[in-house]
Write an enzyme that holds these catalytic residues in place. Structure first.
Site, short mmCIF file in Angstrom:
data_model
loop_
_atom_site.label_atom_id
_atom_site.label_comp_id
_atom_site.label_asym_id
_atom_site.label_seq_id
_atom_site.Cartn_x
_atom_site.Cartn_y
_atom_site.Cartn_z
N LYS A 101 0.80 -1.18 0.05
CA LYS A 101 0.07 0.02 0.13
C LYS A 101 1.14 1.18 0.07
CE LYS A 101 -3.66 2.39 2.58
NZ LYS A 101 -4.38 2.28 3.77
N GLU A 147 10.43 -4.73 4.74
CA GLU A 147 10.47 -5.96 4.27
C GLU A 147 10.14 -6.15 2.90
OE1 GLU A 147 9.10 -4.86 6.83
OE2 GLU A 147 8.76 -6.47 8.43
N GLY A 183 -4.92 -1.77 4.94
CA GLY A 183 -4.11 -2.96 4.43
C GLY A 183 -4.85 -4.06 4.75
N ARG A 184 -5.27 -4.34 6.00
CA ARG A 184 -5.63 -5.63 6.43
C ARG A 184 -7.16 -5.74 5.74
NH1 ARG A 184 -5.11 -2.17 10.39
NH2 ARG A 184 -6.81 -1.21 11.65
N GLU A 190 -5.15 -6.50 14.76
CA GLU A 190 -4.60 -5.06 14.32
C GLU A 190 -5.71 -3.97 14.37
OE1 GLU A 190 -1.13 -4.75 11.58
OE2 GLU A 190 -2.65 -3.71 10.35
N HIS A 214 -5.85 -32.33 18.18
CA HIS A 214 -4.86 -33.16 18.49
C HIS A 214 -3.55 -32.17 18.93
CE1 HIS A 214 -6.36 -36.75 17.13
NE2 HIS A 214 -6.89 -36.01 16.43
N LYS A 222 8.71 -0.77 14.31
CA LYS A 222 9.53 -0.36 12.96
C LYS A 222 10.76 0.64 13.11
CE LYS A 222 5.46 -1.14 10.15
NZ LYS A 222 4.52 -0.38 9.30
O1 F6P Z 1 2.96 -3.26 9.82
C1 F6P Z 1 1.84 -3.49 9.67
C2 F6P Z 1 1.31 -2.89 8.20
O2 F6P Z 1 1.41 -1.53 8.04
C3 F6P Z 1 -0.19 -3.52 8.05
O3 F6P Z 1 -0.90 -2.62 8.63
C4 F6P Z 1 0.09 -3.33 6.51
O4 F6P Z 1 -0.84 -4.35 6.05
C5 F6P Z 1 1.47 -4.13 6.33
O5 F6P Z 1 2.05 -3.44 7.25
C6 F6P Z 1 1.84 -3.86 4.90
O6 F6P Z 1 1.96 -2.43 4.72
P1 F6P Z 1 2.21 -2.16 3.15
O7 F6P Z 1 1.16 -2.73 2.24
O8 F6P Z 1 2.09 -0.61 3.15
O9 F6P Z 1 3.43 -2.54 2.61
#
Ligand code: F6P
Length: 595
Positions: free
Chosen positions: A252, A258, A312-313, A399, A430, A555
């Site tokens: 987003k 990462e 995002g979620r 979240e 289990h 972060k």
């Molecule tokens: O660290 C959490 C977050 O900000 C989420 O809310 C989001 O879905 C995810 O990181 C990834 O963010 P992006 O889509 O901006 O890479």
């Protein structure tokens, strides 16, 4: 009183006056912020209201009746079963009776639940800390629906992107778009994390074993790369040929550390094999930040937009999920998924609360966690195809509702949010079911599927494999609800010293949700039910379920560590600015590991 007045006046005010503030954008922003804040604000906490206090008092009443006795009342059970668009919800195994339900509906009124739901669908800026509307419902609206925010219908924009995805995925799948060496791109790696990964992975895993979808995916592979652990990158490309691979970078913000490192790693993998010009054919992006996409080196024509009003979620129905899934299964399969979600959106928006699946689930979840004091929830799909459902819902729920302050920023005098976890049945039986049967009380969601994606009936077996699975689905909720008494054990001649160990207290609540089948449509329904249920809980608690400031601190600390690692490795600089413990660990790490 004040809130009642605000609720009464504001909708009329905005209808009559229209966007007068659009003349001055700064004033408009402030106005939007204030009105959303007023709309969502709780001048008093919900826990100060009479309906909350009534529910608190009601806890003692309900504790007097064991669930096994509540289950004897057939009229009650009948009234706690609901059917909508092929789905069946049974909430009779909740520690609740008609009085509980009445009181929960009164609480919903006190929390202005209906108005808050309407505010969401009306595109008001209910995510007040980010001054944004919350419009994931627009992502699955039909072409003719009108969903406005800031005076603009967003549905045409949504469909413009969907049409672009349809066109692009058709070209990739048919081989009319080829890679740098002229080969068809049959494999896709979607790079993204959190909301840019978990939802699409859940849907992909669920569709993979659906015969219709699997047929459409023949000869193609879709993989995800989320973790920055180099092992995950290596796994994602293992056995793939850059010549036949398309990389979709999903972020987003297009700043997530990462994802960007993984995207650079895969860009290197492609360019090392095919040269720098191959990026144009082998890398596309999904983002709200098209400037950064271009800066990364991806042609803006190969970027698929979404909007800051999609959290995002909550983004699986945007290009975040629709693009990779359309590449794998074709757009028409994914369109059915959107339709399933849309069916639940309409139901959520219009059904009376007594017949509204997400509302009932949400209210009873508040009852379980806040009033009965059960802070966790187990998500237990009796379907291996739903193995990634709980990990997705963990993010959506925790979240969203893992907050410590009200929407006004005042510390909450009660705990909000739930601890979600889960595994498909029967595997979970289990693993952790011992605890949920005899240890802590964990309200459970049992999700079953009437008709399996696979039909296996071995000769000589008394039931099919799916019936075997479902025997457990039907048995577990009753085991939790009824338990087993010492008297029953004695009548079975269980030795006295084992009776305490073999006793099950029961009285443990659960929901049963039965889906007719597991196809794209039903998967969309399931997703939307949970998204809205979680919103309902947040609306009742009076929190902002749509921001996520809690992820920021870690972060920024990681970025300090990153700088230190770089300075120590490249310039031999001493570690400084950390506490004793972190300093000692960093020293060990730097001494032991060569870069
Ligand atoms: O660290 C959490 C977050 O900000 C989420 O809310 C989001 O879905 C995810 O990181 C990834 O963010 P992006 O889509 O901006 O890479």
């Amino acid at each position: 009183m004040l809130r009642g007045l605000i609720w009464g006046i504001l909708p009329n005010l905005s209808r009559r006056t229209g966007p007068w503030y659009s003349l001055n954008p700064k004033a408009a922003k402030r106005e939007r912020f204030l009105s959303a804040k007023l709309l969502m604000a709780s001048s008093t906490f919900i826990c100060d209201t009479q309906p909350w206090k009534d529910l608190k008092a009601h806890v003692e009443d309900i504790k007097k009746t064991h669930l096994r006795d509540l289950m004897n009342d057939h009229e009650r059970c009948k009234s706690m079963m609901l059917e909508f668009d092929g789905l069946d919800l049974d909430y009779s195994r909740q520690c609740a009776n008609e009085h509980t339900m009445e009181k929960l509906f009164t609480l919903a009124e006190a929390a202005h639940l209906k108005q808050k739901i309407n505010s969401m669908f009306n595109g008001e800026h209910i995510n007040s800390t980010e001054d944004r509307p919350v419009l994931h419902v627009a992502l699955r609206a039909s072409r003719d629906e009108v969903i406005c925010t800031d005076g603009k219908n967003v549905v045409p924009e949504v469909w413009k992107v969907l049409d672009k995805i349809r066109d692009f995925s058709d070209r990739i799948r048919s081989g009319s778009w080829v890679g740098a060496t002229g080969k068809t791109l049959k494999d896709v790696i979607a790079v993204g994390i959190g909301g840019s990964y978990l939802g699409p992975l859940f849907v992909h895993t669920a569709l993979q074993t659906n015969p219709e979808a699997a047929q459409c995916a023949k000869g193609r592979q879709l993989r995800f790369l989320a973790n920055v652990d180099p092992i995950d990158a290596a796994k994602s490309i293992s056995g793939f040929n850059p010549e036949t691979t398309l990389v979709v970078v999903v972020s987003k913000t297009f700043t997530t550390a990462e994802t960007m490192l993984n995207a650079r790693t895969l860009r290197e993998w492609i360019t090392a094999a095919l040269g720098p010009q191959a990026v144009a054919k082998h890398m596309v992006a999904v983002s709200t930040n098209l400037l950064l996409v271009e800066k990364f080196g991806i042609d803006p024509n190969n970027a698929f937009a979404f909007w800051d009003w999609v959290g995002g979620r909550y983004s699986v129905c945007s290009a975040v999920g629709v693009l990779p899934l359309s590449l794998q299964y074709g757009f028409s399969v994914v369109e059915k998924f959107l339709k399933g979600a849309n069916s639940i959106d309409r139901h959520f928006h219009s059904a009376p609360f007594e017949k509204n699946i997400p509302v009932l689930l949400g209210l009873l979840s508040v009852w379980n966690s806040t009033f009965l004091g059960y802070p966790a929830r187990a998500i237990l799909p009796y379907s291996q195809a739903l193995e990634k459902f709980a990990p997705h819902i963990q993010q959506v729920s925790m979240e969203s509702n893992g907050k410590g302050v009200s929407i006004d920023g005042v510390p909450l005098p009660f705990e909000a949010g739930e601890i979600d976890f889960g595994e498909p049945g029967t595997n979970g039986q289990h693993s952790f079911y011992q605890l949920i049967h005899q240890g802590r009380v964990v309200p459970c969601d049992f999700i079953g599927v009437v008709k399996s994606q696979q039909s296996v009936y071995l000769k000589g077996e008394i039931v099919s494999n799916h019936d075997e699975l479902m025997s457990n689905f039907f048995a577990q909720p009753d085991a939790l609800a009824y338990g087993k008494t010492p008297e029953q054990l004695r009548s079975e001649k269980v030795p006295e010293h084992l009776i305490p160990h073999k006793t099950f207290s029961g009285n443990r609540p659960s929901f049963c949700l039965l889906l007719p089948f597991l196809n794209a449509y039903n998967i969309g329904q399931l997703l939307a039910i949970y998204e809205h249920r979680i919103a309902v809980e947040g609306f009742i608690w009076g929190i902002n379920s749509f921001d996520q400031w809690g992820v920021e601190l870690g972060k920024s600390l990681a970025s300090q560590v990153r700088k230190q690692l770089n300075a120590s490795r490249t310039k031999g600089e001493a570690i400084e600015g950390f506490n004793f413990s972190t300093m000692a660990l960093l020293t060990k790490y730097l001494e032991a590991k060569s870069p």
